[in-house]
Design a protein around this motif. Structure first.
Motif, PDB file in Angstrom:
ATOM      1  N   TRP A  98       4.047   6.198   1.529  1.00 21.30           N
ATOM      2  CA  TRP A  98       4.719   5.689   2.723  1.00 21.30           C
ATOM      3  C   TRP A  98       6.009   5.013   2.260  1.00 21.30           C
ATOM      4  CZ3 TRP A  98       5.006   6.079   7.771  1.00 21.30           C
ATOM      5  CH2 TRP A  98       5.747   5.135   8.470  1.00 21.30           C
ATOM      6  N   ALA A  99       7.109   5.491   2.822  1.00 25.54           N
ATOM      7  CA  ALA A  99       8.407   4.915   2.481  1.00 25.54           C
ATOM      8  C   ALA A  99       9.273   4.934   3.726  1.00 25.54           C
ATOM      9  CB  ALA A  99       9.050   5.688   1.330  1.00 25.54           C
ATOM     10  N   GLY A 100       8.764   4.268   4.747  1.00 24.82           N
ATOM     11  CA  GLY A 100       9.443   4.313   6.035  1.00 24.82           C
ATOM     12  C   GLY A 100       9.136   5.596   6.784  1.00 24.82           C
ATOM     13  N   GLY A 101       8.328   6.400   6.214  1.00 25.40           N
ATOM     14  CA  GLY A 101       7.872   7.684   6.749  1.00 25.40           C
ATOM     15  C   GLY A 101       6.851   8.252   5.784  1.00 25.40           C
ATOM     16  N   ASN A 102       6.260   9.359   6.162  1.00 22.04           N
ATOM     17  CA  ASN A 102       5.255  10.003   5.312  1.00 22.04           C
ATOM     18  C   ASN A 102       5.919  11.013   4.385  1.00 22.04           C
ATOM     19  OD1 ASN A 102       2.964   8.752   6.619  1.00 22.04           O
ATOM     20  ND2 ASN A 102       3.377  10.090   8.357  1.00 22.04           N
ATOM     21  N   PHE A 103       5.605  10.920   3.109  1.00 25.92           N
ATOM     22  CA  PHE A 103       6.137  11.873   2.137  1.00 25.92           C
ATOM     23  C   PHE A 103       4.986  12.457   1.323  1.00 25.92           C
ATOM     24  CE2 PHE A 103      10.581  11.261   2.823  1.00 25.92           C
ATOM     25  CZ  PHE A 103      10.673   9.981   3.348  1.00 25.92           C
ATOM     26  N   TRP A 104       5.080  13.755   1.055  1.00 27.62           N
ATOM     27  CA  TRP A 104       4.024  14.480   0.361  1.00 27.62           C
ATOM     28  C   TRP A 104       4.604  15.256  -0.813  1.00 27.62           C
ATOM     29  CZ3 TRP A 104      -0.995  13.954   1.967  1.00 27.62           C
ATOM     30  CH2 TRP A 104      -1.203  13.433   3.257  1.00 27.62           C
ATOM     31  N   GLY A 105       3.768  15.401  -1.842  1.00 24.55           N
ATOM     32  CA  GLY A 105       4.095  16.313  -2.917  1.00 24.55           C
ATOM     33  C   GLY A 105       3.673  17.721  -2.556  1.00 24.55           C
TER      34      GLY A 105
END
Length: 114
Positions: A98-105
């Protein structure tokens, strides 16, 4: 934007161990919680474990006592140490933050088979 790249997957026999790594880059200053999810064939993606920026951890019941999540904030890395692997742990494992939104590898395949 944050980019996440997993590594460390592979084929392992039941009872064996693997260590997954996830490298974060980009707007890393905004990362708070990091986590691992997995998705087995024909199943929905499921949460495995997470770790907060302060180092607090939590685990899904099906991995508790076998898997350990950790992070190195200086290296922008998160890890998943997986011990006592079972065939049902076979899945694609995804790093999340979570970094101000969802991020995925992009995911890394783990196959547990004899």
């Amino acid at each position: 934007q944050v980019q996440l790249v997993e590594s460390g997957g592979g084929l392992v026999q039941p009872g064996g161990s693997l260590r997954l790594s996830c490298a974060a880059s980009g707007s890393i200053f905004s990362i708070t919680t990091m986590a691992w999810y997995r998705q087995a064939p024909g199943k929905e993606r499921e949460w495995v474990a997470h770790i907060t920026s302060g180092g607090n951890t939590n685990y899904a019941a099906f991995v508790k006592g076998r898997f350990t999540i950790s992070r190195d904030n200086a290296k922008n890395m998160v890890y998943l140490q997986m011990n006592s692997l079972k065939p049902e742990d076979t899945a694609v494992y995804y790093c999340y933050c979570w970094a101000g939104g969802n991020f995925w590898g992009q995911g890394t395949q783990v196959t547990v088979s004899s």
